[in-house]
Structure formats: structure tokens, C-alpha cells
Enzyme design. Structure first.
Site, mmCIF file in Angstrom:
data_model
loop_
_atom_site.group_PDB
_atom_site.id
_atom_site.type_symbol
_atom_site.label_atom_id
_atom_site.label_comp_id
_atom_site.label_asym_id
_atom_site.label_seq_id
_atom_site.Cartn_x
_atom_site.Cartn_y
_atom_site.Cartn_z
ATOM 1 N N GLY A 113 -3.555 -2.878 46.970
ATOM 2 C CA GLY A 113 -2.534 -1.964 47.453
ATOM 3 C C GLY A 113 -1.340 -2.724 48.031
ATOM 4 O O GLY A 113 -0.505 -3.230 47.280
ATOM 5 N N SER A 125 -5.788 -8.538 44.287
ATOM 6 C CA SER A 125 -4.375 -8.206 44.464
ATOM 7 C C SER A 125 -3.981 -8.364 45.936
ATOM 8 O O SER A 125 -4.104 -9.457 46.482
ATOM 9 C CB SER A 125 -4.110 -6.800 43.920
ATOM 10 O OG SER A 125 -2.739 -6.559 43.782
ATOM 11 N N TRP A 126 -3.521 -7.294 46.595
ATOM 12 C CA TRP A 126 -3.237 -7.385 48.030
ATOM 13 C C TRP A 126 -4.451 -7.909 48.792
ATOM 14 O O TRP A 126 -4.315 -8.659 49.758
ATOM 15 C CB TRP A 126 -2.814 -6.028 48.585
ATOM 16 C CG TRP A 126 -3.165 -5.826 50.031
ATOM 17 C CD1 TRP A 126 -4.112 -4.980 50.544
ATOM 18 C CD2 TRP A 126 -2.601 -6.507 51.178
ATOM 19 N NE1 TRP A 126 -4.184 -5.098 51.918
ATOM 20 C CE2 TRP A 126 -3.263 -6.022 52.321
ATOM 21 C CE3 TRP A 126 -1.616 -7.484 51.323
ATOM 22 C CZ2 TRP A 126 -2.960 -6.469 53.616
ATOM 23 C CZ3 TRP A 126 -1.316 -7.932 52.614
ATOM 24 C CH2 TRP A 126 -1.978 -7.424 53.735
ATOM 25 N N ASP A 130 -0.724 -11.967 33.927
ATOM 26 C CA ASP A 130 -0.387 -11.341 35.209
ATOM 27 C C ASP A 130 1.072 -11.655 35.532
ATOM 28 O O ASP A 130 1.476 -12.825 35.515
ATOM 29 C CB ASP A 130 -1.298 -11.887 36.316
ATOM 30 C CG ASP A 130 -1.225 -11.078 37.596
ATOM 31 O OD1 ASP A 130 -0.100 -10.865 38.108
ATOM 32 O OD2 ASP A 130 -2.283 -10.668 38.096
ATOM 33 N N HIS A 133 -2.904 -7.970 35.152
ATOM 34 C CA HIS A 133 -3.322 -7.727 36.536
ATOM 35 C C HIS A 133 -4.504 -6.759 36.540
ATOM 36 O O HIS A 133 -4.434 -5.648 37.040
ATOM 37 C CB HIS A 133 -2.122 -7.146 37.290
ATOM 38 C CG HIS A 133 -2.197 -7.239 38.780
ATOM 39 N ND1 HIS A 133 -2.047 -8.424 39.470
ATOM 40 C CD2 HIS A 133 -2.378 -6.285 39.728
ATOM 41 C CE1 HIS A 133 -2.118 -8.191 40.769
ATOM 42 N NE2 HIS A 133 -2.326 -6.895 40.955
#
Length: 322
Positions: free
Chosen positions: A42, A114-115, A271, A299
Site C-alpha cells: 500500500g 511493496s510498501w 518491475d 510488480h
């Protein structure tokens, strides 16, 4: 190799982390197994039962949580009166420590996507004694130049969508940090302004999604959409709350602090974050890290080659014990 079978939690709860926030957590797998915590992306997506399947349930005690403001944690970022000033990287890192202590865990493997990879890296840099290993995928470091790439730099690849994205902003807000400009709209007292901005933000996120299909079903839920857009723009518009010097990346700068923590980075060769060379620079600055590149994948940690590499990493680290 593939994923492990689906499993259900054997324990779960809501942890009072202060500031009026309660964080949802759950544990599954082997109660006496090697502890691991899974950090979702996120910021603002919430945990996913799918993540449980990257770990051998006979070997691991798997902890999942919904970070502040999202998923089953309360209050939700979609509510206008939710105080976002107490939703920052240092706050979430403190929440991880509270949860680790609440569950009686000494050290745990940190898995981030990711985050979640940004959060996992910063957590390990600031609390190295709590982290046994790191497994990271769809990796970023939260640097401002990464935000600039995702909000402006990729516009040259998606020109029509980018034109619509920028057109939603007032004329005087179209230069500089576009995430910060969108966050100002999402914090507007006018609910119609907020809703329109959240939709425009997630339309841009959708435009960058791999095709086919170019759609993200979660964004059709107005509560999820608002919470996600508000949280992402809050973080991206404020240096990810990583402090001064984040243009090139505080996390990347501090990579040598990870020298005593083994880690595996699993990254798709397509990515978009790779355009900045971030994962290579992280790998070079982190002694003892392993970089696994998967061809023809973006991603997406759920792609077949990504899954196999991630499961291979957690299987290998299981043998290291607690």
C-alpha cells in the site's frame, strides 16, 4: 514448488496501540514454529489470507496484521474524522514492537511486499535485534525519487491516463509532488471533492497495472478506495515519514546497518521500480543479501516464478531455526 495449502488462524485479536488505534492481528501455522511477520503493501491495502501460504505451516508461526487505518484495524482511514497524523512509519514500527512483545516473540523473520518491503527494511534498520531474516519482494525503499517515478515519470509510458490524472488537480497544483497535491484534495471538507480525488488516484494506479486485465477489483469498493488513496497519498506526499534526506532514500543510505541480518530480495525484472536501479543499489549496500531476479514479471509476487523463489527462501530460512 508452489504455495502451501490454505490454512486458518488459530489465534487473533485487536491490539490497542494507543492514539485511539486498534490493530488487527492473527497467527496461524505451528504455535512452536519459527516466528515470522508478514507486512502488506500500500500503504493501506490490509493483510491478505493468500500471504499465509508462502510459509510451511509445520515449520512457521505466521503472524499477519492489518496496519493502522486499513483492513480490520480501527479507525479506518476512509472515515474523514480519522486522525492521520498518528499514522506514520514510526507509529507502525512501534506497533510491530508492541505486537511482538504481546505475542512473546523474541525475534522473527520479516516478510514484506511493496510498501511492506520499505517498512520491513526500516524496521530492521532501527530494531536489528528483533529481526532474524528478511524476505522482500516487489521492493522499494520509499525514496522521494521513487514517488516521482510512480506519479510523474511513468506518465511518458501511459500518456493518456497521465493527462487525465493531472487534469483532476487545480492548475496551480500540477507541479511538484503530485501525491501531496492529491492528498490535499482527499483531505478536503467537501465529500464530493474527496470522492472524485480518490477515484482519480486509483484510476492512475489501475492504469499502471499489468494487462490483461487492466483492472483492480478492490478499487470498486468505495470504502477500500478512499482508505487506500488517502493512506498512500498521505505517505507519498510526506517523504514516507522517513525524515530529512529522503530524496535519494534514507533506507538505501542505511543499508549497511543490515549487515548482520541475512535477507533475500525477490524482484520481477519488469518491475517499474527497477528503472531507478533501487534493488541493485540495495543489494550492493546490504552485505550478505541475496538478489533473485525473475524474468518477464513485474510488480507481482503472485506470479509463478516469484512464488517459487519466495517459498524457496522461506523454506531455506526455516532450517536456520529461531
Amino acid at each position: 514448488m508452489g504455495l502451501y495449502p490454505e490454512i486458518e488462524p488459530y489465534d487473533q485479536g485487536m491490539l490497542d496501540v494507543g492514539d485511539g488505534n486498534h490493530v488487527y492481528w492473527e497467527v496461524c501455522g505451528n504455535p512452536r514454529g519459527k516466528p515470522t511477520v508478514m507486512l502488506h503493501g500500500g500503504p493501506g491495502t490490509g493483510g491478505n489470507p493468500y500471504f499465509r501460504r508462502y510459509f510451511d505451516p509445520a515449520e512457521y508461526r505466521v503472524v499477519l496484521l492489518d496496519q493502522r487505518g486499513c483492513g480490520r484495524s480501527t479507525p479506518h482511514a476512509s472515515a474523514y474524522d480519522t486522525d492521520m497524523s498518528v499514522n506514520t512509519t514510526p507509529h507502525i514500527i512501534a506497533d510491530l514492537e508492541r505486537l511482538r512483545e504481546h505475542l512473546g516473540i523474541g525475534r522473527w523473520l520479516v516478510w514484506g511486499v511493496s510498501w511492506g518491503s520499505v517498512l520491513g527494511l526500516r524496521y530492521a534498520q532501527t530494531h536489528p535485534g528483533a529481526v532474524s531474516e528478511l524476505v522482500l519482494t516487489a521492493v522499494g525503499t520509499g525514496a522521494n525519487r521513487e514517488v516521482a517515478l510512480m506519479t510523474r515519470g511513468l506518465g511518458q509510458f501511459y500518456p493518456e491516463a497521465f493527462e487525465r490524472f493531472v487534469a483532476e488537480l487545480p492548475q496551480g497544483e500540477r507541479d511538484g509532488n503530485l501525491a501531496a497535491a492529491y492528498n490535499r484534495l482527499i483531505e478536503s471538507p467537501d465529500p464530493e471533492v474527496r470522492a472524485r480525488a480518490a477515484r482519480a488516484w486509483t484510476d492512475w494506479e489501475t492504469a499502471m497495472a499489468p494487462a490483461p486485465p487492466r483492472s483492480i477489483p478492490d478499487f470498486e469498493d468505495p470504502v477500500y478506495r478512499m482508505g487506500f488513496a488517502r493512506t498512500v497519498t498521505h505517505y507519498w506526499g510526506n517523504d514516507h515519514f522517513l525524515g530529512e534526506g529522503n530524496e535519494e532514500g534514507v533506507v538505501l543510505r542505511d543499508a549497511p546497518l543490515l549487515k548482520d541480518i541475512p535477507g533475500t530480495i525477490v524482484q520481477g525484472s519488469l518491475d517499474p521500480g527497477n528503472l531507478l536501479g533501487t534493488v541493485w543499489r540495495l543489494h550492493q549496500g546490504w552485505p550478505g543479501s541475496e538478489l533473485v531476479l525473475i524474468d518477464e514479471v513485474g510488480h507481482n509476487p503472485g506470479a509463478p516464478g516469484m512464488v517459487d523463489a519466495l517459498v524457496a527462501a522461506t523454506d531455506r530460512y526455516a532450517a536456520r531455526g529461531v
